[in-house]
Design a protein around this motif. Structure first.
Motif, PDB file in Angstrom:
ATOM      1  N   UNK A 135       0.829  -1.279  -0.183  1.00 25.79           N
ATOM      2  CA  UNK A 135       0.086  -0.072   0.033  1.00 25.79           C
ATOM      3  C   UNK A 135       0.751   1.370  -0.098  1.00 25.79           C
ATOM      4  N   UNK A 136       1.884   1.266   0.811  1.00 25.68           N
ATOM      5  CA  UNK A 136       2.951   2.174   0.729  1.00 25.68           C
ATOM      6  C   UNK A 136       3.552   2.421  -0.828  1.00 25.68           C
ATOM      7  N   UNK A 153      12.179  -2.137  -2.003  1.00 27.26           N
ATOM      8  CA  UNK A 153      13.196  -1.247  -2.583  1.00 27.26           C
ATOM      9  C   UNK A 153      12.824  -0.031  -2.572  1.00 27.26           C
ATOM     10  N   UNK A 154      11.421   0.308  -3.097  1.00 28.66           N
ATOM     11  CA  UNK A 154      11.048   1.640  -3.168  1.00 28.66           C
ATOM     12  C   UNK A 154      10.743   2.582  -1.944  1.00 28.66           C
ATOM     13  N   UNK A 155      10.984   1.875  -0.588  1.00 30.82           N
ATOM     14  CA  UNK A 155      10.638   2.394   0.555  1.00 30.82           C
ATOM     15  C   UNK A 155      11.941   2.424   1.614  1.00 30.82           C
ATOM     16  N   UNK A 156      11.720   3.532   2.496  1.00 29.89           N
ATOM     17  CA  UNK A 156      12.623   3.702   3.536  1.00 29.89           C
ATOM     18  C   UNK A 156      12.262   3.461   4.776  1.00 29.89           C
ATOM     19  N   UNK A 157      13.045   3.260   5.821  1.00 28.76           N
ATOM     20  CA  UNK A 157      12.456   2.953   7.192  1.00 28.76           C
ATOM     21  C   UNK A 157      13.674   3.337   8.222  1.00 28.76           C
ATOM     22  N   UNK A 158      13.069   3.126   9.582  1.00 30.96           N
ATOM     23  CA  UNK A 158      13.694   3.317  10.586  1.00 30.96           C
ATOM     24  C   UNK A 158      13.430   2.607  11.778  1.00 30.96           C
ATOM     25  N   UNK A 271       7.336   5.849   1.988  1.00 31.23           N
ATOM     26  CA  UNK A 271       7.821   5.923   0.628  1.00 31.23           C
ATOM     27  C   UNK A 271       9.054   6.883   0.297  1.00 31.23           C
ATOM     28  N   UNK A 272       9.934   6.470  -0.482  1.00 27.51           N
ATOM     29  CA  UNK A 272      11.134   7.274  -0.476  1.00 27.51           C
ATOM     30  C   UNK A 272      10.820   8.502  -1.055  1.00 27.51           C
ATOM     31  N   UNK A 273      11.504   9.645  -0.453  1.00 25.36           N
ATOM     32  CA  UNK A 273      11.390  11.067  -0.678  1.00 25.36           C
ATOM     33  C   UNK A 273      10.277  11.469   0.070  1.00 25.36           C
TER      34      UNK A 273
END
Length: 290
Positions: A135-136, A153-158, A271-273
Motif C-alpha cells: 500500500x505504501x 526497494x521503493x521504501x525507507x525505514x527506521x 515511501x522514498x522522498x
C-alpha cells in the motif's frame, strides 16, 4: 517537451477510480464531454492510451497502471505544499497503516497519546507487513508500522522499537518451563500466521530449520486466533510477547524457553522522498519519542 498539468492528473485519477466518465463529471462538476476530452488530450500528449474501454466502463491498461501511483504521488505533494502555507491548522491528514500485531497491541495506546497530536485520514489500515508495504508503494498510505525485516526497494525505514518472540504451548504441556526439545516439538502441530506476516517470518527464520522437514501446520489470520488455538491445545506457536502476555499471566497457556531470546525489530516505513511531507515528518517526530 510534454507539459502535464496537475489538473490533467487529477482528472485521470478520478476516472481511474470511478471507471465512468459520467460519474467523474458529476463529482468534478464538469460535463461528460469535458472529461472525455481531457482524457483524450492527456493520452495524446503522452502518445499512449491509458484505458481499455469495455461496455461503457474504462479500465486502466498496463500504461495506466504505471501512471496511477505517480499521479497520486504528485497530487499528494501538491496538497502538502498548499497545506504548508494555509493559515491556521492546516496539517494534511496522515494515511497510516500498521501490521496486525502493532495495530492490535500497540496502536491503541499510541492513538491515545502521540498520534492524538496529528490528524488521521479516516481509519488506520491494518494488514500484514507485506500488504502494508504494498500500500505504501502504491501511494495509498503515507506511513506504516511493520514487524518485517524484508523491505520493498521503493521504501525507507527506521528502527522504532524491539519486540520479543515467545514460544507458547497449552497449559500443562510436558515441555512447559523447560528449554525447547526440537525433536519433541517436531511432533507438535504448529499454529502459524499466514505467509509474509512478520510472525511467520520469524518462525521460518529461527524455528523452522531446527524442526524436522515434515511438520503439521495450522495457518490462521490473526494473532488472537493463534493464541486461543494454542490455549485450546491445538498446537504450539511462536508469537509476539505483546500478544501472549495476558494469557501467560492468567496461566491459560504456558511458555517453553528458547535456547536464546529472539528479539525482532519493529520499523516505521515510508515511501522514498516522502519524509519531508509535513504529515509524515510530524508523525516520525512523535513516534520517535515513544
Amino acid at each position: 517537451m510534454v507539459d502535464l498539468s496537475l489538473k490533467q492528473l487529477r482528472l485521470f485519477c478520478f476516472v481511474a477510480q470511478t471507471g465512468n466518465l459520467g460519474v467523474t463529471a458529476e463529482r468534478l462538476f464538469l460535463t461528460r464531454g469535458a472529461v472525455s476530452q481531457g482524457i483524450k488530450a492527456l493520452e495524446s500528449q503522452l502518445g499512449v492510451s491509458l484505458f481499455e474501454r469495455q461496455a461503457q466502463r474504462l479500465h486502466l491498461n498496463a500504461r495506466g497502471h504505471l501512471l496511477l501511483p505517480l499521479a497520486e504521488q504528485m497530487l499528494n505533494r501538491q496538497a502538502s505544499i498548499l497545506a504548508l502555507f494555509e493559515p491556521g491548522d492546516s496539517q494534511v491528514p496522515l494515511r497510516l497503516g500498521a501490521s496486525l500485531t502493532i495495530g492490535n497491541y500497540l496502536l491503541p495506546t499510541l492513538l491515545g497519546e502521540a498520534l492524538q497530536q496529528i490528524r488521521l485520514c479516516g481509519e488506520v489500515r491494518l494488514a500484514n507487513s507485506a500488504e502494508i508495504q504494498q500500500a505504501l508503494v502504491a501511494h495509498q498510505l503515507d506511513l506504516g508500522l511493520i514487524e518485517s525485516e524484508t523491505l520493498e526497494p521503493e521504501l525507507e525505514r527506521c528502527h522504532w522499537r524491539d519486540d520479543e518472540m515467545v514460544l507458547i504451548a497449552r497449559a500443562g504441556h510436558p515441555l512447559s518451563g523447560q528449554v525447547a526439545d526440537w525433536g519433541l516439538l517436531s511432533e507438535e502441530t504448529w499454529v502459524l500466521r499466514e505467509r509474509h506476516s512478520g510472525s511467520r517470518e520469524q518462525f521460518d527464520h529461527h524455528l523452522r530449520p531446527r524442526l524436522k522437514p515434515e511438520i503439521r501446520i495450522l495457518e490462521l489470520g490473526s494473532l488472537e486466533a493463534v493464541v486461543r488455538s494454542v490455549q485450546s491445545g491445538l498446537g504450539c506457536a511462536l508469537v509476539s510477547r505483546l500478544a501472549c502476555d495476558e494469557a501467560l499471566d492468567r496461566e491459560v497457556i504456558s511458555r517453553i524457553h528458547l535456547p536464546e531470546p529472539i528479539l525482532r525489530r519493529l520499523y516505521i516505513v515510508w515511501g522514498q522522498g516522502n519524509r519531508a511531507l509535513p504529515q509524515v515528518a510530524s508523525a516520525l517526530k512523535l513516534l520517535s519519542m515513544r
